[in-house]
Design a protein around this motif. Structure first.
Motif, PDB file in Angstrom:
ATOM      1  N   GLY A  41      -2.126  13.609   0.604  1.00 51.54           N
ATOM      2  CA  GLY A  41      -1.805  12.319   1.273  1.00 51.54           C
ATOM      3  C   GLY A  41      -3.308  11.626   1.398  1.00 51.54           C
ATOM      4  N   GLY A  42      -4.217  12.287   1.747  1.00 49.72           N
ATOM      5  CA  GLY A  42      -5.578  11.566   1.908  1.00 49.72           C
ATOM      6  C   GLY A  42      -5.743  10.851   3.051  1.00 49.72           C
ATOM      7  N   ASP A  43      -6.503   9.951   3.334  1.00 47.98           N
ATOM      8  CA  ASP A  43      -6.897   8.982   4.295  1.00 47.98           C
ATOM      9  C   ASP A  43      -5.320   8.506   5.015  1.00 47.98           C
ATOM     10  N   ASP A  44      -5.058   8.694   6.186  1.00 43.38           N
ATOM     11  CA  ASP A  44      -3.932   8.533   6.644  1.00 43.38           C
ATOM     12  C   ASP A  44      -3.417   6.747   6.588  1.00 43.38           C
ATOM     13  N   ALA A  45      -4.411   6.025   6.475  1.00 44.71           N
ATOM     14  CA  ALA A  45      -4.470   4.777   6.589  1.00 44.71           C
ATOM     15  C   ALA A  45      -3.975   4.080   4.886  1.00 44.71           C
ATOM     16  N   ARG A  46      -3.727   5.139   3.948  1.00 47.31           N
ATOM     17  CA  ARG A  46      -3.413   4.839   2.730  1.00 47.31           C
ATOM     18  C   ARG A  46      -1.952   4.458   2.951  1.00 47.31           C
ATOM     19  N   SER A  47      -1.267   4.935   3.680  1.00 45.33           N
ATOM     20  CA  SER A  47       0.048   4.904   3.779  1.00 45.33           C
ATOM     21  C   SER A  47       0.487   4.086   5.205  1.00 45.33           C
ATOM     22  N   ALA A  52       1.618  -4.021   2.860  1.00 47.42           N
ATOM     23  CA  ALA A  52       0.862  -3.500   1.897  1.00 47.42           C
ATOM     24  C   ALA A  52       0.434  -4.739   0.695  1.00 47.42           C
ATOM     25  N   TRP A  53      -0.633  -4.291  -0.235  1.00 49.39           N
ATOM     26  CA  TRP A  53      -0.974  -5.250  -0.943  1.00 49.39           C
ATOM     27  C   TRP A  53      -0.439  -4.324  -2.269  1.00 49.39           C
ATOM     28  N   GLY A  54       0.219  -4.553  -3.291  1.00 49.38           N
ATOM     29  CA  GLY A  54       0.531  -3.617  -4.331  1.00 49.38           C
ATOM     30  C   GLY A  54       0.782  -2.214  -3.591  1.00 49.38           C
ATOM     31  N   ASP A  55       0.386  -1.331  -3.976  1.00 51.10           N
ATOM     32  CA  ASP A  55       0.732   0.149  -3.745  1.00 51.10           C
ATOM     33  C   ASP A  55      -0.062   0.529  -2.403  1.00 51.10           C
ATOM     34  N   TYR A  56      -1.004  -0.376  -2.009  1.00 49.62           N
ATOM     35  CA  TYR A  56      -1.951   0.175  -0.861  1.00 49.62           C
ATOM     36  C   TYR A  56      -1.733  -0.517   0.356  1.00 49.62           C
ATOM     37  N   CYS A  58      -2.811  -2.368   3.653  1.00 52.37           N
ATOM     38  CA  CYS A  58      -3.889  -3.435   3.824  1.00 52.37           C
ATOM     39  C   CYS A  58      -5.011  -2.989   4.338  1.00 52.37           C
ATOM     40  N   THR A  59      -4.799  -2.000   5.670  1.00 48.44           N
ATOM     41  CA  THR A  59      -5.987  -1.244   6.453  1.00 48.44           C
ATOM     42  C   THR A  59      -6.781  -0.717   5.630  1.00 48.44           C
ATOM     43  N   PHE A  60      -6.266   0.174   4.640  1.00 54.21           N
ATOM     44  CA  PHE A  60      -7.181   0.871   3.705  1.00 54.21           C
ATOM     45  C   PHE A  60      -7.882   0.016   2.732  1.00 54.21           C
ATOM     46  N   LEU A  61      -7.143  -0.897   2.191  1.00 53.79           N
ATOM     47  CA  LEU A  61      -8.199  -2.031   1.475  1.00 53.79           C
ATOM     48  C   LEU A  61      -9.098  -2.560   1.971  1.00 53.79           C
ATOM     49  N   ALA A  62      -8.956  -2.887   3.294  1.00 57.38           N
ATOM     50  CA  ALA A  62      -9.971  -3.813   4.191  1.00 57.38           C
ATOM     51  C   ALA A  62     -11.112  -2.893   4.375  1.00 57.38           C
ATOM     52  N   LEU A  63     -11.081  -1.621   4.537  1.00 56.93           N
ATOM     53  CA  LEU A  63     -12.109  -0.686   5.020  1.00 56.93           C
ATOM     54  C   LEU A  63     -12.588   0.478   4.153  1.00 56.93           C
ATOM     55  N   ASN A  64     -12.329   0.208   2.795  1.00 58.12           N
ATOM     56  CA  ASN A  64     -12.931   1.295   1.839  1.00 58.12           C
ATOM     57  C   ASN A  64     -13.631   0.891   0.507  1.00 58.12           C
ATOM     58  N   ARG A  65     -13.980  -0.107   0.536  1.00 57.59           N
ATOM     59  CA  ARG A  65     -14.704  -0.460  -0.707  1.00 57.59           C
ATOM     60  C   ARG A  65     -15.794   0.019  -1.133  1.00 57.59           C
ATOM     61  N   ASN A  66     -16.205   0.076  -2.347  1.00 61.12           N
ATOM     62  CA  ASN A  66     -17.607   0.690  -2.550  1.00 61.12           C
ATOM     63  C   ASN A  66     -17.678   2.031  -2.487  1.00 61.12           C
TER      64      ASN A  66
END
Length: 407
Positions: A41-47, A52-56, A58-66
Motif C-alpha cells: 500500500g505504501g504511503d496512506d495518502a496514495r489512497s 483523485a487525479w488519474g489513479d493518484y 490528490c493529497t499524495f500528488l501535492a506533497l511528493n514531487r521530486n
C-alpha cells in the motif's frame, strides 16, 4: 537551477501530510529524497480519494514531487539491513511516525547516530517525543481541536446567542506548518554540522505548531484573563476588518487604522459614521463592533463586490473579493508569479503542480520529477547500494521490498 541542497540525501520515512510536505521542500531545494514506503500500500495518502487525479490521490500528488520511492519492510531482518545501508549514505533521516515507532524497530536517534554520526535526525510527531501524551496518535483536525484552533475559527456569535459549532481551518494547517518547521529545523542543523561536523536530533510536533499559530491570542488571554473566541472573517483587535455581505457575495475590507477608516467612509458615502462617537478610534470600533458591522452591511448590501472593490482600491483601502479556487488558479497575478506550472506526466494529461512560494534571482525550484509510483525506484536504489540482480530478485520474491508492476 541547481538547488542549494544538491548532493545531500534525505531518507524519508514519512507518510500522510506533515512529513511528506517537509521532505518535498527539501527535495525542491535539490536534495535526493528517498521515500521509504510500506511494502503493502505504501504511503496512506496514495489512497486518500476522492478527489483523485488519474489513479493518484490528490493529497499524495501535492506533497511528493521530486522524490524516489522504495517499498521496504522495516520489520524484516533483510529490510533492516537495507535500511541501515540507507542511513549510512544519508545526510538526513526524517520521520513522522508515532513517537517511539522507529525506536521499536531499532532505528531511534541513538541507534541511527551510531550508524552515521553526521546524520541529522528529524522527528515529527503529534504531541512530541516526550511527555504524558507522547505515544498518542494525532491528525490535523484532532490537534486543531486539542490546541484551541477550533475555538477561534468560525462565525462570531451574536450577543446573548449560544456558541456556534466548531469549525476546522480549511486546510491541514498544522500538518503544513509542522512540515515547514521541520524543514527549517533540518536546514539549521545542516548549518550547525558545517561548523561542528556532528549530526543532531531535531524535533517538532503538530501540537507545538498549533500552539505557535496563536501567539497573540495566548498573549491576550495571559494579559486580560479573557478567553478568546471566534471572530468569523475578522480579528479581535481591529474593526472594520472582516468580510461584509454585498448584493451578490462578499467583500473583505481591512481598514485597520484611523486613516483607512476615514478613507473607507468617504469612499462608500458613509461620512456620517465619522461623527459617531461609538466609532471614534479603533478601540471604540472594536468595542462597538456589532453596531459597526450592522451599519456598514446596510451600505455594502446595495451593490455587488466588484463595485465596492473598485471604489475602495481607488481610495487606497485594502480590500478583496471572496474568491473560490477556480478563480484563483486563473488569476493574472498568480499566473505572473508562476505559482502553477505545467509538468509532463506520463499518466496524467494536463498535469500541473503548485510551486514553492520562494524565488532565487527570479527562479523557482523546478519539478525535476513528478510524485513517484509505488516502489518505482526500488531496483534503482538497491543497485546503487551494491545489491546484485539475483539478490534483488530474492528480496522481491520474499516481500522484503516491492515495486510497481508494469502493465
Amino acid at each position: 537551477m541547481n538547488g542549494p541542497l544538491s548532493g545531500l540525501r534525505v531518507v524519508d520515512v514519512t507518510q500522510s501530510a506533515a512529513g511528506p510536505f517537509c521532505t518535498m521542500i527539501l527535495a525542491d531545494l535539490g536534495a535526493d529524497v528517498i521515500k521509504v514506503e510500506k511494502p503493502v500500500g505504501g504511503d496512506d495518502a496514495r489512497s486518500w480519494s476522492p478527489p483523485a487525479w488519474g489513479d493518484y490521490g490528490c493529497t499524495f500528488l501535492a506533497l511528493n514531487r521530486n522524490k524516489r520511492s522504495i517499498a521496504l519492510d522495516l520489520r524484516s531482518p533483510a529490510g533492516k539491513e537495507i535500511f541501515t545501508e540507507l542511513i549510512g549514505t544519508a545526510d538526513v533521516l526524517a520521520h513522522n511516525l508515532r513517537s517511539g515507532a522507529l525506536d521499536a524497530l531499532g532505528f531511534g536517534w541513538e541507534a541511527a547516530r551510531r550508524i552515521n554520526p553526521r546524520l541529522i535526525y528529524l522527528s515529527m510527531t503529534a504531541f512530541g517525543d516526550t511527555g504524558p501524551l507522547a505515544r498518542l496518535p494525532g491528525y490535523d483536525p484532532l490537534i486543531q481541536a486539542f490546541a484551541g484552533l477550533m475555538s477561534l475559527t468560525g462565525e462570531r456569535p451574536e450577543p446573548g446567542a449560544p456558541p456556534r459549532p466548531p469549525i476546522r481551518v480549511g486546510t491541514s494547517i498544522n500538518d503544513m506548518g509542522t512540515g515547514l518547521w521541520g524543514a527549517i529545523a533540518v536546514l539549521s542543523a545542516l548549518m550547525n554540522r558545517e561548523r561542528t561536523g556532528e549530526g543532531q536530533l531535531v524535533q517538532t510536533s503538530l501540537l507545538e505548531t498549533a500552539v505557535a499559530w496563536i501567539p497573540y491570542q495566548i498573549m491576550a488571554y495571559l494579559g486580560t484573563g479573557q478567553v478568546p473566541g471566534p471572530h468569523g472573517s475578522g480579528t479581535s483587535m481591529n474593526a472594520p476588518y472582516e468580510a461584509f455581505p454585498t448584493s451578490d457575495g462578499y467583500v473583505m475590507v481591512a481598514a485597520g487604522n484611523d486613516v483607512l477608516w476615514s478613507k473607507m467612509c468617504h469612499a462608500i458615502g458613509r461620512t456620517d459614521l465619522l461623527d459617531d462617537p461609538r466609532f471614534e478610534g479603533n478601540p471604540n470600533r472594536v468595542r462597538n463592533r456589532f453596531a459597526l458591522v450592522e451599519a456598514l452591511s446596510e451600505t455594502f448590501r446595495t451593490a455587488p463586490p466588484a463595485h465596492w472593490v473598485s471604489l475602495l482600491q481607488e481610495a487606497g483601502v485594502p480590500c478583496a473579493p471572496i474568491r473560490t479556487v477556480d478563480e484563483v488558479v486563473v488569476d493574472p497575478q498568480v499566473e505572473h508569479l508562476r505559482m502553477l506550472r505545467a509538468v509532463e506526466h506520463q499518466e496524467i494529461d494536463g498535469y500541473q503542480d503548485v510551486a514553492l512560494p520562494i524565488q532565487w534571482d527570479g527562479q523557482r525550484a523546478p519539478t525535476r520529477s513528478v510524485p513517484p509510483t509505488f516502489g518505482g525506484h526500488t531496483r534503482e536504489i538497491l543497485r546503487a547500494l551494491g545489491h546484485p540482480e539475483e539478490r534483488i530478485a530474492a528480496l522481491l520474491a520474499d516481500g522484503v521490498v516491492a515495486e510497481t508492476k508494469e502493465e
